[in-house]
Design an enzyme around this catalytic site. Structure first.
Site, PDB file in Angstrom:
ATOM      1  N   CYS A  78      -5.386  -9.062   3.804  1.00 39.55           N
ATOM      2  CA  CYS A  78      -4.746  -8.852   2.500  1.00 39.55           C
ATOM      3  C   CYS A  78      -3.344  -8.277   2.644  1.00 39.55           C
ATOM      4  O   CYS A  78      -2.686  -7.991   1.651  1.00 39.55           O
ATOM      5  CB  CYS A  78      -5.596  -7.938   1.615  1.00 39.55           C
ATOM      6  N   PHE A  79      -2.875  -8.057   3.885  1.00 40.44           N
ATOM      7  CA  PHE A  79      -1.479  -7.745   4.178  1.00 40.44           C
ATOM      8  C   PHE A  79      -1.010  -6.443   3.516  1.00 40.44           C
ATOM      9  O   PHE A  79       0.123  -6.338   3.074  1.00 40.44           O
ATOM     10  CB  PHE A  79      -0.571  -8.915   3.764  1.00 40.44           C
ATOM     11  N   CYS A  80      -1.911  -5.458   3.453  1.00 42.05           N
ATOM     12  CA  CYS A  80      -1.582  -4.157   2.832  1.00 42.05           C
ATOM     13  C   CYS A  80      -1.074  -4.357   1.404  1.00 42.05           C
ATOM     14  O   CYS A  80      -0.145  -3.671   0.965  1.00 42.05           O
ATOM     15  CB  CYS A  80      -0.555  -3.401   3.664  1.00 42.05           C
ATOM     16  N   ASN A  81      -1.654  -5.304   0.681  1.00 42.10           N
ATOM     17  CA  ASN A  81      -1.238  -5.576  -0.699  1.00 42.10           C
ATOM     18  C   ASN A  81      -2.472  -6.004  -1.492  1.00 42.10           C
ATOM     19  O   ASN A  81      -2.631  -7.173  -1.845  1.00 42.10           O
ATOM     20  CB  ASN A  81      -0.156  -6.658  -0.721  1.00 42.10           C
TER      21      ASN A  81
ATOM     22  N   THR B  44       0.816  -1.213   0.000  1.00 41.88           N
ATOM     23  CA  THR B  44       0.000   0.000   0.000  1.00 41.88           C
ATOM     24  C   THR B  44       0.853   1.268   0.000  1.00 41.88           C
ATOM     25  O   THR B  44       0.516   2.253  -0.661  1.00 41.88           O
ATOM     26  CB  THR B  44      -0.910   0.022   1.247  1.00 41.88           C
TER      27      THR B  44
END
Length: 829
Positions: free
Chosen positions: A374-377, A106
């Protein structure tokens, strides 16, 4: 007792690092490096030494790179976006482009917010597109000097895929063009995930910008990162703001400013975090001493990931269906193209995804710490989970936001589960995780073959002692994968011909309660009555059972008006402190006191009157992300609780100040103008469960436990306010609203259960089997019970809930209930 598998989120710091650092601070006086005294000079010189140590770690020198300390990788990326010599649209010369790989964090994608504000276009590039982009520009266009920036991760923080470092030189030289446009390309290599477990040689792969966060390497200190800038681009960087220490001279009375010469001094605004920087020196020393270097860390962590992937991908149910769906671009055969990250979702026998929140809760019961979401992705999440842009928008409209616990919408996953290994990870960590998956998903006979067949050869190549890396170089030979072959690797781990799960039914839409209510009860149904009423005066403490009780504007009078907090003022629940269930509060309405009892302690009382006088200290606390005003209940009860629980804690109470509207919800299905006031509950004013549902669950649990649970014990585990006797199990999930006497309640969602139901409310002991049994009984979710809200009371007369009162439900046409807004802990603590 903890199995930590979130090293991609943060490394763990070793005790020796803290000791070396604190010894350093005890033996030296470090002053502000902007002063000229002896202690300040010591600080300045030490910081410069650390800069050289960082450059040495990345196999480069100060002749090629400059280090700018930042608060983290994100701050470094923001600095690049603000200072890169962009040429905006509308000028006479060709304009710049900001290109980024869609498999980016992100913080990289967020750079486009700055570029857009200065009229520079951003272009997202999919991984497959860059692999097919090897096409030189015509010779006449190669002389253009317009600067463009391409950013990509050295290692995907989602899947662990390592993208070729050869791209750096190919793009800089023009051999590889992200997009066909005249100009000069610079490369931003997001190395935050990569450098935590892999060596990076900047002498060979000379990217222009390399942002890093040190806590991902050492675990300590946090809040410190760096931007490594190639000296060929450094003089071109532009800066407008100047903070303390960056100015050679300036005037306060007119617009005159002259910057310092060095790039470091121009870009490090204010005083750097000098003690944290000094800690880095000890981080590098300890890392080298414990591991022998990054190459050994790379081999060690990859061996663990390869072993875990091999076992995990071979786990099958009795019907041949896979236990997990792994999201990977590689087959984990080469540490040069795959990092120690495994991303997956757990499936049931029919191929349906189990929500990641449920997996996370079950892992927590086994003291296994994983990462979910979503793991900042978002780009990688969309690519691997097959989510369209419209799916993301619909999920947002359904109430799902990044980082929450809404894991399934219309049966489709919104995210996944990620495990990641670090240099402290051991073979036992991998085995513990695999045993957890096998124990919770498979019978013993199903698990024997795949687990045992892989264990023996891999144990020889993985060091048993995580502090000894002598065996790390004895890995089995690995298959080399070229960059060209990487193109052909599909984004799905499964190959054609394997068992494929059925597609989820399209068009399944949750209906709003207010739009689908059918004003009728089931024909011929037996009367539904209230059998038990509980309130929980102190959040997460024992229940107080009553036969009748007044109802207030926040639910049952005095329900969850108090809570226990730790020495930092953070709410304690049974998740962290199971012994809270042994604290027994009761309310005496006549004497206007709450009496608190516990075994081995003298009873203690707290007044019911709201003590908001001058002596009360008002403070703000958080309950499930809601801000609430509270005040402390004093030293006497704090000492009592601290003695019983064996740790410093205090009792605080929600302020009844009518001006306080901070803990409120605008709940779906209720009037938009209606703000529902909550006490210290997590989700709603009331939680209702059905005895018939408890009985059905008891059958499932009894089949799995040696000693059957009593029905009363099970009821108490689910910590409801209202227990009803409906004829059919789980028919409460078909209700849109209910009325009890003059009180009207609306159903606002199911209660998704967490590990608190595994705690015996009489003894405080945990039993992991309960949540697992609930999951097995309910399919893919752990819902049990429903949340209720009622409109603020308009009558001046006190309303009473009584055992034996009849419950009149109103049914819904669509029996699937919209879950409430997500929260870290949905169970009513």
């Amino acid at each position: 007792g903890i199995t930590y598998l979130d090293h991609a989120g943060s490394a763990l710091f070793p005790e020796s690092l803290l000791k070396a650092f604190t010894d350093d601070l005890r033996n030296n006086v470090y002053g502000n490096p902007h002063s000229q005294n002896i202690s300040s000079k010591l600080t300045y010189d030490t910081i410069e030494h650390v800069r050289y140590r960082i450059l040495q770690h990345f196999h480069t020198t100060a002749e090629d790179y400059t280090i700018i300390f930042t608060s983290g990788c994100t701050a470094a990326l923001k600095l690049i976006a603000e200072s890169f010599p962009w040429i905006p649209e509308g000028t006479k010369q060709p304009s710049s482009r900001f290109c980024y790989l869609t498999d980016s964090h992100t913080s990289v994608v967020g750079m486009r917010g700055i570029t857009a504000s200065i009229n520079v276009l951003s272009v997202p590039i999919k991984p497959k597109e860059i692999l097919l982009a090897k096409a030189r520009l015509p010779a006449e266009e190669q002389n253009c000097t317009t600067p463009h920036l391409f950013s990509y991760p050295a290692q995907s923080n989602f899947s662990g895929t390592k993208y070729p470092l050869s791209w750096i030189q190919d793009i800089q030289s023009g051999k590889l063009c992200p997009i066909k446009i005249p100009g000069k390309w610079f490369v931003l290599l997001d190395a935050a995930s990569y450098v935590s477990t892999s060596p990076l040689d900047l002498g060979v792969h000379q990217a222009d910008f390399i942002p890093i966060s040190f806590y991902k390497i050492f675990g300590f200190p946090t809040g410190l990162g760096a931007l490594l800038v190639n000296n060929r681009i450094a003089p071109l960087l532009r800066k407008t703001y100047f903070g303390g220490g960056t100015a050679a001279a300036y005037l306060a009375g007119e617009d005159f400013y002259f910057p310092r010469k060095s790039i470091t001094e121009r870009f490090e605004d204010g005083t750097v975090s000098f003690l944290d920087i000094i800690a880095l020196k000890h981080g590098f020393d300890v890392l080298e001493k414990l591991t022998g270097g990054m190459e050994k860390i790379k081999q060690h962590t990859f061996a663990l990931a390869h072993y875990t992937y091999t076992v995990l991908s071979n786990l099958k149910y009795a019907n041949g269906a896979p236990v997990v769906r792994i999201y990977s671009d590689t087959d984990f055969s080469n540490p040069d193209v795959q990092g120690p990250i495994i991303n997956f979702n757990v499936l049931d026998e029919n191929g349906e995804v189990l929500g990641f929140s449920q997996v996370d809760s079950m892992a927590g019961l086994h003291n296994i710490h994983v990462r979910t979401g979503c793991f900042c992705n978002t780009g990688a999440c969309q690519m691997h989970l097959g989510m369209s842009n419209e799916d993301i928008r619909r999920n947002l409209q359904a109430g799902h936001v990044c980082g929450d616990n809404i894991d399934l919408i219309d049966g489709r996953p919104t995210g996944s589960v990620r495990i990641s290994f670090g240099y402290m990870s051991s073979f036992e960590d991998a085995q513990t995780f695999l045993n957890f998956i096998i124990a919770t998903r498979l019978s013993k006979s199903d698990a024997e073959i795949p687990f045992q067949s892989v264990t023996k050869p891999m144990t020889e190549s993985v060091p048993d002692d995580h502090l000894s890396f002598n065996n790390a170089d004895k890995l089995s030979p690995v298959l080399q994968i070229s960059d060209r072959e990487l193109r052909n690797i599909s984004s799905e781990a499964e190959t054609p011909g394997r068992w494929q799960p059925p597609e989820p039914k399209a068009g399944s839409i949750r209906a709003a309660v207010s739009e689908t209510a059918v004003p009728m009860c089931k024909k011929g149904g037996k009367p539904i009555t209230i059998t038990k009423i509980y309130l929980y005066p102190i959040k997460s403490c024992s229940a107080f059972e009553v036969t009748e009780w007044p109802v207030g504007n926040q639910g049952l009078l005095y329900d969850r008006n108090w809570m226990v907090v730790n020495q930092n003022g953070v709410c304690m629940t049974q998740k962290q402190e199971p012994r809270l269930c042994l604290v027994n509060p009761s309310i005496d309405l006549k004497q206007k006191i709450m009496v608190i009892q516990a075994e081995g302690m003298d009873p203690i009382s707290v007044p019911l009157e709201d003590n908001t006088g001058k002596e009360a200290v008002l403070c703000e606390s958080k309950v499930c992300s809601h801000r609430v005003k509270t005040y402390d209940c004093g030293e006497r009860i704090a000492s009592w609780l601290s003695t019983f629980l064996g740790r410093p804690c205090r009792l605080i109470r929600q302020s009844s100040d009518v001006k306080n509207k901070s803990h409120q919800k605008n709940t779906k299905g209720l009037s938009p103008a209606t703000n529902i006031s909550l006490s210290l509950v997590n989700e709603a004013q009331y939680l209702l469960i059905n005895v018939a549902s408890i009985l059905q669950l008891k059958e499932h649990i009894s089949a799995r436990l040696k000693e059957p649970l009593e029905i009363e014990e099970l009821i108490r585990r689910f910590r409801a306010n209202i227990v009803v006797s409906a004829p059919e199990s789980f028919e409460e999930e078909e209700w849109a609203e209910i009325s009890i006497g003059a009180l009207q309640f609306q159903v606002v969602g199911p209660c998704s259960r967490c590990q608190i139901i595994c705690i015996d409310q009489q003894s405080g002991e945990r039993n992991k089997e309960i949540l697992q049994s609930l999951s097995a009984a309910r399919g893919r979710k752990t819902n049990f019970g429903i949340y209720l809200m009622n409109q603020p009371l308009l009558s001046c007369f006190s309303n009473i809930l009584s055992v034996g009162s009849q419950v009149l439900p109103v049914l819904k046409e669509n029996t699937e209930i919209q879950p409430p807004t997500s929260c870290e802990e949905k169970c009513s603590g």
